[in-house]
Motif scaffolding. Sequence first.
Motif, PDB file in Angstrom:
ATOM      1  N   GLU A  68       0.880  -1.174   0.000  1.00  0.00           N
ATOM      2  CA  GLU A  68       0.000   0.000   0.000  1.00  0.00           C
ATOM      3  C   GLU A  68       0.916   1.221   0.000  1.00  0.00           C
ATOM      4  O   GLU A  68       2.055   1.142   0.467  1.00  0.00           O
ATOM      5  N   GLU A 123      -3.960   7.439  -2.537  1.00  0.00           N
ATOM      6  CA  GLU A 123      -4.341   7.409  -1.124  1.00  0.00           C
ATOM      7  C   GLU A 123      -4.156   8.783  -0.497  1.00  0.00           C
ATOM      8  O   GLU A 123      -3.238   9.530  -0.849  1.00  0.00           O
ATOM      9  N   ARG A 139       0.835  -6.759  -4.637  1.00  0.00           N
ATOM     10  CA  ARG A 139       0.317  -7.810  -3.746  1.00  0.00           C
ATOM     11  C   ARG A 139       0.348  -9.135  -4.488  1.00  0.00           C
ATOM     12  O   ARG A 139      -0.086  -9.202  -5.651  1.00  0.00           O
ATOM     13  N   MET A 188      -5.084  -7.158  -9.480  1.00  0.00           N
ATOM     14  CA  MET A 188      -3.788  -7.324 -10.126  1.00  0.00           C
ATOM     15  C   MET A 188      -2.695  -7.533  -9.077  1.00  0.00           C
ATOM     16  O   MET A 188      -2.899  -7.237  -7.906  1.00  0.00           O
ATOM     17  N   GLU A 242      -8.422   7.702   6.273  1.00  0.00           N
ATOM     18  CA  GLU A 242      -7.758   7.375   5.012  1.00  0.00           C
ATOM     19  C   GLU A 242      -8.797   7.195   3.912  1.00  0.00           C
ATOM     20  O   GLU A 242      -9.823   6.542   4.120  1.00  0.00           O
ATOM     21  N   GLU A 266      -1.433 -11.553  -5.099  1.00  0.00           N
ATOM     22  CA  GLU A 266      -2.816 -12.049  -5.074  1.00  0.00           C
ATOM     23  C   GLU A 266      -2.824 -13.480  -5.593  1.00  0.00           C
ATOM     24  O   GLU A 266      -2.307 -13.757  -6.673  1.00  0.00           O
ATOM     25  N   ARG A 295      -8.369   5.016  10.720  1.00  0.00           N
ATOM     26  CA  ARG A 295      -7.213   4.177  11.097  1.00  0.00           C
ATOM     27  C   ARG A 295      -6.702   4.468  12.498  1.00  0.00           C
ATOM     28  O   ARG A 295      -5.618   4.007  12.866  1.00  0.00           O
ATOM     29  N   GLY A 341      -8.153   2.479  -5.928  1.00  0.00           N
ATOM     30  CA  GLY A 341      -7.302   1.873  -6.947  1.00  0.00           C
ATOM     31  C   GLY A 341      -7.549   2.537  -8.301  1.00  0.00           C
ATOM     32  O   GLY A 341      -8.683   2.608  -8.758  1.00  0.00           O
ATOM     33  N   GLU A 386     -15.824  -3.559  -4.637  1.00  0.00           N
ATOM     34  CA  GLU A 386     -15.112  -2.424  -4.018  1.00  0.00           C
ATOM     35  C   GLU A 386     -14.213  -1.698  -5.019  1.00  0.00           C
ATOM     36  O   GLU A 386     -13.427  -2.327  -5.720  1.00  0.00           O
ATOM     37  N   ILE A 387     -14.343  -0.378  -5.080  1.00  0.00           N
ATOM     38  CA  ILE A 387     -13.336   0.382  -5.827  1.00  0.00           C
ATOM     39  C   ILE A 387     -12.569   1.339  -4.917  1.00  0.00           C
ATOM     40  O   ILE A 387     -11.496   1.798  -5.268  1.00  0.00           O
ATOM     41  N   SER A 413      -8.694   5.509   0.201  1.00  0.00           N
ATOM     42  CA  SER A 413      -7.766   4.679  -0.567  1.00  0.00           C
ATOM     43  C   SER A 413      -8.482   4.076  -1.770  1.00  0.00           C
ATOM     44  O   SER A 413      -9.448   3.329  -1.634  1.00  0.00           O
ATOM     45  N   GLN A 454      -2.343   2.865  -6.613  1.00  0.00           N
ATOM     46  CA  GLN A 454      -3.288   3.403  -5.621  1.00  0.00           C
ATOM     47  C   GLN A 454      -3.217   4.925  -5.574  1.00  0.00           C
ATOM     48  O   GLN A 454      -2.182   5.515  -5.897  1.00  0.00           O
ATOM     49  N   PHE A 481      -9.213  -5.875 -12.342  1.00  0.00           N
ATOM     50  CA  PHE A 481      -9.829  -5.643 -11.028  1.00  0.00           C
ATOM     51  C   PHE A 481      -8.904  -6.088  -9.902  1.00  0.00           C
ATOM     52  O   PHE A 481      -8.786  -5.428  -8.878  1.00  0.00           O
TER      53      PHE A 481
HETATM   54  N1  GAP Z   1      -4.168   1.612   2.533  1.00  0.00           N
HETATM   55  C1  GAP Z   1      -5.380   0.891   2.615  1.00  0.00           C
HETATM   56  C2  GAP Z   1      -5.529  -0.098   1.564  1.00  0.00           C
HETATM   57  O1  GAP Z   1      -4.595  -0.400   0.846  1.00  0.00           O
HETATM   58  P1  GAP Z   1      -7.250  -1.743   0.500  1.00  0.00           P
HETATM   59  O2  GAP Z   1      -8.737  -1.813   0.694  1.00  0.00           O
HETATM   60  O3  GAP Z   1      -6.466  -2.986   0.701  1.00  0.00           O
HETATM   61  O4  GAP Z   1      -6.776  -0.597   1.490  1.00  0.00           O
HETATM   62  C3  GAP Z   1      -7.446   0.078  -1.333  1.00  0.00           C
HETATM   63  O5  GAP Z   1      -6.953  -1.174  -0.935  1.00  0.00           O
HETATM   64  C4  GAP Z   1      -7.853   0.071  -2.782  1.00  0.00           C
HETATM   65  O6  GAP Z   1      -6.775  -0.385  -3.593  1.00  0.00           O
HETATM   66  C5  GAP Z   1      -9.010  -0.876  -3.095  1.00  0.00           C
HETATM   67  O7  GAP Z   1     -10.258  -0.268  -2.852  1.00  0.00           O
HETATM   68  C6  GAP Z   1      -8.797  -1.126  -4.575  1.00  0.00           C
HETATM   69  O8  GAP Z   1      -9.370  -0.099  -5.355  1.00  0.00           O
HETATM   70  C7  GAP Z   1      -7.289  -1.081  -4.724  1.00  0.00           C
HETATM   71  N2  GAP Z   1      -6.734  -2.452  -4.758  1.00  0.00           N
HETATM   72  C8  GAP Z   1      -6.434  -3.239  -3.705  1.00  0.00           C
HETATM   73  N3  GAP Z   1      -5.935  -4.414  -4.121  1.00  0.00           N
HETATM   74  C9  GAP Z   1      -5.926  -4.372  -5.469  1.00  0.00           C
HETATM   75  C10 GAP Z   1      -5.518  -5.278  -6.498  1.00  0.00           C
HETATM   76  N4  GAP Z   1      -4.982  -6.463  -6.206  1.00  0.00           N
HETATM   77  N5  GAP Z   1      -5.662  -4.905  -7.793  1.00  0.00           N
HETATM   78  C11 GAP Z   1      -6.171  -3.694  -8.113  1.00  0.00           C
HETATM   79  N6  GAP Z   1      -6.556  -2.790  -7.187  1.00  0.00           N
HETATM   80  C12 GAP Z   1      -6.434  -3.118  -5.888  1.00  0.00           C
END
Ligand code: GAP
Length: 514
Positions: free
Chosen positions: A217, A268, A249, A261, A371, A251, A338, A375, A331-332, A373, A266, A259
């Motif tokens: 993040e 933020e 990440r 990746m 916060e 994932e 925090r 994507g 979720e977007i 945050s 981000q 959606f």
């Molecule tokens: N700092 C807080 C944080 O990172 P999060 O809900 O884990 O919170 C925030 O992530 C935003 O980042 C999500 O709402 C999404 O839009 C984007 N996001 C998170 N993981 C993602 C991924 N693997 N691929 C694309 N966007 C991602």
Amino acid sequence: MANEDLFKKIISHCKEYGFVFPSSEIYDGLGAVYDYGQNGVELKNNIKRYWWDSMTLLNDNVAGVDAAIFMHPTIWKASGHVDAFNDPLVDNKDSKKRYRADVLIEDYLNALDDKIAKEIEKAAARYGSGFDENMFRSTNERVIENQNKRNAVHARFAEALNDGNLEELRQIIVDTEIACPVSGTRNWTEVRQFNLMFSTEMGSTMDDSWKVYLRPETAQGIFVNFLNVQKTGRMKIPFGIAQIGKAFRNEIVARQFIFRMREFEQMEMQYFVRPGDEMRWYDTWKKIRLNWHRAMGLGDSKYRYHDHDKLAHYANAAVDIEFEMPFGFKEIEGIHSRTDFDLSQHEKYSGKKIQYFDPELGQHYTPYVIETSIGVDRVFLSIIAGSYAEETLENNESRVLLRIPPELAPVKLAVLPLVKKDGLSERAREIADMFRFDFRCIYDEKDSIGKRYRRQDAIGTPFCITIDHETLSNSTVTIRHRDTMTQDRVAIDSLHEIISAKVDMKNLLKKVME
Ligand code: GAP
């Protein structure tokens, strides 16, 4: 069109028209990693500009930073990511496919919600204006049964997540008879935790190398610069620090195109407030952020809030803004309260005092943080999905268009000479040149005018102008509007004003403030 078909079309449209390509495609791609093409990068840059300006222009007290991706590894220990940034995973023993246990259960809950919504929709159509939804919800047997089922599973799910109870998560999957979408069986392994951070080595030799992480993040780059910005910018609480940047990440269940990746971007903003003031600011930012999304005009009903079932280790309140993607509401953006978790942790782990002296209160304290945050890639997908349309025209031909908000469209204007001869090309190039310093404009003389219009529709260009013989004699052109396909004859001198009025980012920014 079935939603699955629509989603497939959107993915191939993104590739065909230079928006998004699979990464390393000539080597058969790299899972859940994507590249943005010539139109994609323009749209992405416009989204980032819209967000950045909405933070730093609309708020005197929000400043930006651009922190490095590599950070001291202890930061991730302090932030809790080393120990707690995990996903609960479960494998199907027959298909050997791996899933996130929480996502399987959420999909099950969403399916029940959809069933209830369909019953209500059918009844509303049957009873017409006299339909009372509350009455129907409380009396219809099928709705009551599904609602009770949903509530019961949801309660168990929320408790299991909050307790980190992996056995119970598995038991919910078993009890609700969730089957693997690939094998169709219910032959599940245990649920296990999996840490999502990528790591690498920094340093030249085995002896002096350090394990460092690719940031999952961008927020931590803001927290560790809190005092730098506060002191050098003489910022007074409340104030915010905004940042746009890449996050990574690992994932495991990476599906759904851009959606989810492994490398994404981000935007933020951490808003530092007095302890005790956080809920007021949480509510304020919730509203501002929903306004920001709605201002794009993709349809208010496509957005909704979703309160978190499980609060992250750092939060005392959290809500998602969800968008209706072709695969359901997702979720977007997240808005999180925090607390003082991050700053306190960094104070503890670094041994440096990270506090603010509040001149009005005459005391030092660790600020609380709200916060926002979001994507970039998910906003990008929401814009493409929300603006994609297929239309049958009067002559029975069809067109595919992207009704991208003009302010964000990759190209604002296409300049098209009707034919290549008689000096029309030269005049068209001169006109295109007039806008070089104002907005992105492209010149196209290849193929019939109809085909050229279609190409522009497909990338969402809001305006096309056609240069014809009349242009040479009276300095007028035909301007065509993307969404309505209407055409007007206008003076060349008036073009700048007509186009600017629609593509100026100020239009969106003003709506955010409404
Ligand atoms: N700092 C807080 C944080 O990172 P999060 O809900 O884990 O919170 C925030 O992530 C935003 O980042 C999500 O709402 C999404 O839009 C984007 N996001 C998170 N993981 C993602 C991924 N693997 N691929 C694309 N966007 C991602």
